[in-house]
Design an enzyme around this catalytic site. Structure first.
Site, PDB file in Angstrom:
ATOM      1  N   ASP A 157       0.821  -1.212   0.000  1.00  9.33           N
ATOM      2  CA  ASP A 157       0.000   0.000   0.000  1.00  9.33           C
ATOM      3  C   ASP A 157       0.859   1.267   0.000  1.00  9.33           C
ATOM      4  O   ASP A 157       1.934   1.290  -0.598  1.00  9.33           O
ATOM      5  CB  ASP A 157      -0.920  -0.061   1.245  1.00  9.33           C
ATOM      6  CG  ASP A 157      -2.261   0.588   0.978  1.00  9.33           C
ATOM      7  OD1 ASP A 157      -2.306   1.812   0.891  1.00  9.33           O
ATOM      8  OD2 ASP A 157      -3.265  -0.133   0.855  1.00  9.33           O
ATOM      9  N   HIS A 186      -3.809   5.922   3.702  1.00 10.25           N
ATOM     10  CA  HIS A 186      -4.578   4.789   3.172  1.00 10.25           C
ATOM     11  C   HIS A 186      -4.069   3.447   3.702  1.00 10.25           C
ATOM     12  O   HIS A 186      -4.848   2.604   4.167  1.00 10.25           O
ATOM     13  CB  HIS A 186      -4.507   4.844   1.642  1.00 10.25           C
ATOM     14  CG  HIS A 186      -5.260   3.784   0.919  1.00 10.25           C
ATOM     15  ND1 HIS A 186      -4.671   2.608   0.496  1.00 10.25           N
ATOM     16  CD2 HIS A 186      -6.555   3.715   0.532  1.00 10.25           C
ATOM     17  CE1 HIS A 186      -5.573   1.871  -0.136  1.00 10.25           C
ATOM     18  NE2 HIS A 186      -6.734   2.515  -0.125  1.00 10.25           N
ATOM     19  N   ASN A 215     -13.727   0.628  -7.723  1.00 10.20           N
ATOM     20  CA  ASN A 215     -14.788   1.559  -7.281  1.00 10.20           C
ATOM     21  C   ASN A 215     -15.482   2.283  -8.425  1.00 10.20           C
ATOM     22  O   ASN A 215     -15.901   3.420  -8.271  1.00 10.20           O
ATOM     23  CB  ASN A 215     -14.181   2.641  -6.369  1.00 10.20           C
ATOM     24  CG  ASN A 215     -13.665   2.094  -5.070  1.00 10.20           C
ATOM     25  OD1 ASN A 215     -13.939   0.952  -4.723  1.00 10.20           O
ATOM     26  ND2 ASN A 215     -12.935   2.898  -4.349  1.00 10.20           N
ATOM     27  N   SER A 218     -11.243  -0.657  -1.152  1.00  8.62           N
ATOM     28  CA  SER A 218      -9.995  -0.630  -0.360  1.00  8.62           C
ATOM     29  C   SER A 218     -10.248  -1.054   1.081  1.00  8.62           C
ATOM     30  O   SER A 218      -9.371  -1.649   1.710  1.00  8.62           O
ATOM     31  CB  SER A 218      -9.427   0.793  -0.316  1.00  8.62           C
ATOM     32  OG  SER A 218      -8.564   1.036  -1.390  1.00  8.62           O
TER      33      SER A 218
END
Lengths: 468, 91
Positions: free
Chosen positions: A194, A247, A344, A412
């Protein structure tokens, strides 16, 4: 009946009574033994909202009251009636011989753990417990819902949905029942591929991976030797995987924010090792090359003896690259599960593929997002053939940079929920192969109407079922 | 880089002027609105770029120049030209 027959029958009756009494005692002994030897719920402190000492079953007869609630003295019958009506419940019975406990029926038939959590939060309530059926067979398993004392747990609807903020009671991953079986293990390493992870976050620091002294620093022929004490940074080809976006820290908290530490939230795993692999920059994006390097690093560490069993990948694009697919396959060959966000764009991945979630490699699990009402999130990609499973992914509270906590939405956020459940399964079954693990996860869902024809399993991941 | 909304608009105007080879004064601000983008590349990933799949709050900036409308997307971390001549660009 002659006199001899009478005594024979009397003797037989006495024997039967003794056998029955002994069997009952055996059951009680077994229950006591399990309560000592089985997983000890963190609720040993016996706070409101916890249940212990009795073995409970998840099953409940239809129409029976869901919970037993003891209201504080001074709370009037009228107040109790009004309160239960407001929660769309009704008082079915008042049990005077049991300290004035109210048997409460939930008219929505939500699961008992959610209702217990809901009532436990009320200032008028002394304690609340589920009303489970207890019989000999059900007493076999120590299924005791475990509610952690992390102060923001009540906002973690994904783990325990009591209907908070207009959600649907029970639309969660049954984490409280799973935790009766295991809360995770520091023997399991989950790589979070990530933006890095804030490994100094107060709710993460004790669950962060650090390279043991027995494992040599990472060496790559091109990069040289890197002292990977806390993970790997593929952007700078350096040792420090500190998050500069947030994130990755959010995803890490979903998997393994320390539980029962009186801080913030609880992760799906209370105990686990999170290995940060940074390949995305402060803006939240990265390159194929850096992703490949980070995955290669994880494979190398696995070969060196680090028990990396899961890579959590909350990212993607619509571009296919053979090199990335090849390295994910390499991870499969090294017994590493690869959990990937479905994307998404509200689109169908069967028609418009999203990668890496769409790679046809046996270790890949593609994850869609659900909201707190068990609806497919408006943004979530789907795919009857290419998206395997769904998990909560809207308004998910987790860790953020600088000891903060934030709510975020996206596939996510759904992805690390599944990665976290996979880690729980491995905590209980450390020798399970990646094929067995994937099969187990996909077989451990609650069917969701909104997912019919949208994902391969048509279900929401259920952590408790995954541990059966 | 921690952009404010005003910074983002000003940087977008300058970037568009440069791309179109016009004076920045000839680039007009048509609208700026708050928006939720589907990912951390603000729904404007460059070729080969992968991004975190988290809904990201930012600004949709519409600019006008040479009689045409151009879209930029920004958040506190970044600015992107959306489908400028068919391609996304990180500024």
């Amino acid at each position: 009946m002659n006199r001899n027959n009478f005594f024979i029958h009397l003797a037989l009756a006495l024997v039967l009574i003794l056998v029955a009494a002994f069997a009952g005692q055996l059951g009680r002994w077994r229950k006591q033994w399990r309560s000592h030897m089985g997983p000890v719920p963190a609720s040993e402190k016996k706070q409101p909202g916890t249940v212990d000492e009795i073995a409970l079953s998840e099953t409940r007869s239809f129409g029976s009251p869901e919970v037993l609630v003891k209201f504080k003295s001074g709370v009037s019958d009228e107040a109790i009636e009004a309160l239960t009506a407001r929660l769309h419940d009704r008082v079915e019975d008042r049990i005077e011989n049991a300290d004035g406990v109210e048997a409460i029926d939930d008219l929505d038939n939500a699961d008992a753990a959610s209702i217990v959590a809901e009532y436990s939060k009320l200032p008028e309530v002394e304690y609340a417990e589920p009303n489970f059926e207890i019989n000999l067979e059900e007493a076999e398993g120590p299924l005791v819902p475990v509610l952690p004392h992390d102060p923001q747990f009540e906002n973690q609807w994904a783990l325990s949905n009591s209907g908070q903020r207009g959600g649907k009671k029970g639309a969660d991953i049954s984490a409280t029942m799973a935790w009766a079986k295991t809360t995770g293990s520091e023997d399991v390493v989950v790589a979070v591929l990530d933006t890095g992870v804030d490994y100094n976050h107060e709710d993460l620091t004790s669950n962060m991976w650090t390279r043991p002294a027995s494992i040599a620093p990472y060496h790559d022929n091109e990069l040289g030797t890197i002292d990977d004490a806390n993970g790997f940074n593929a952007i700078d080809n350096a040792a420090d995987p500190m998050d500069d976006n947030g994130h990755g820290t959010h995803c890490a908290g979903i998997i393994g924010a320390e539980g029962e530490n009186d801080l913030g939230i609880a992760g799906v795993n209370w105990k686990v090792q999170i290995m940060p692999l940074k390949f995305m920059n402060a803006g939240g994006s990265g390159t194929t090359k850096d992703a490949i390097e980070a995955i290669s690093y994880a494979i190398d560490r696995k070969k060196a003896g680090v028990n990396i069993r899961i890579i959590s990948a909350s990212w993607g694009s619509t571009q296919r690259t053979r090199a990335l697919e090849a390295v994910i396959r390499k991870a499969y060959e090294n017994d590493i599960l690869f959990v990937a966000a479905a994307g998404n764009s509200s689109t169908d991945n069967d028609r418009r593929p999203h990668y890496p979630s769409n790679y046809n490699v046996p270790n890949v699990i593609s994850v869609a997002a659900l909201d707190r009402n068990d609806q497919l999130a408006s943004f979530s990609n789907f795919g009857a053939k290419t998206v395997a499973i769904a998990a909560p992914g809207v308004d998910i509270l987790s860790t953020w940079l600088g000891n903060e906590y934030e709510e975020k939405s996206g596939t996510s956020m759904a992805t690390p929920v599944v990665s976290g459940v996979a880690a729980l399964v491995l905590a209980e079954n450390p020798r399970m192969s990646v094929d067995e693990l994937k099969k187990k996860l996909l077989a451990s869902t609650d069917p969701i109407v909104a997912l019919k024809g949208k994902t391969a399993t048509g279900g929401r991941i259920n952590a408790s079922k995954a541990l059966d | 880089m921690a952009n404010s909304k005003n910074d983002a608009v000003e940087n977008a105007r300058r970037d568009l002027a440069k791309r179109l080879k016009v004076d920045a004064a000839d680039v007009k601000e048509r609208s700026v609105e708050d928006a939720d983008f589907p990912d951390m590349a603000l729904g404007a990933a460059e070729s080969g770029e992968m991004s975190g799949q988290m809904i990201t709050r930012g600004w949709r900036i519409q600019l006008e120049a040479n009689g045409q409308t151009y879209e930029y997307r920004a958040d506190k971390n970044q600015l992107r030209a959306f489908k400028f001549k068919g391609k996304n660009h990180r500024v």
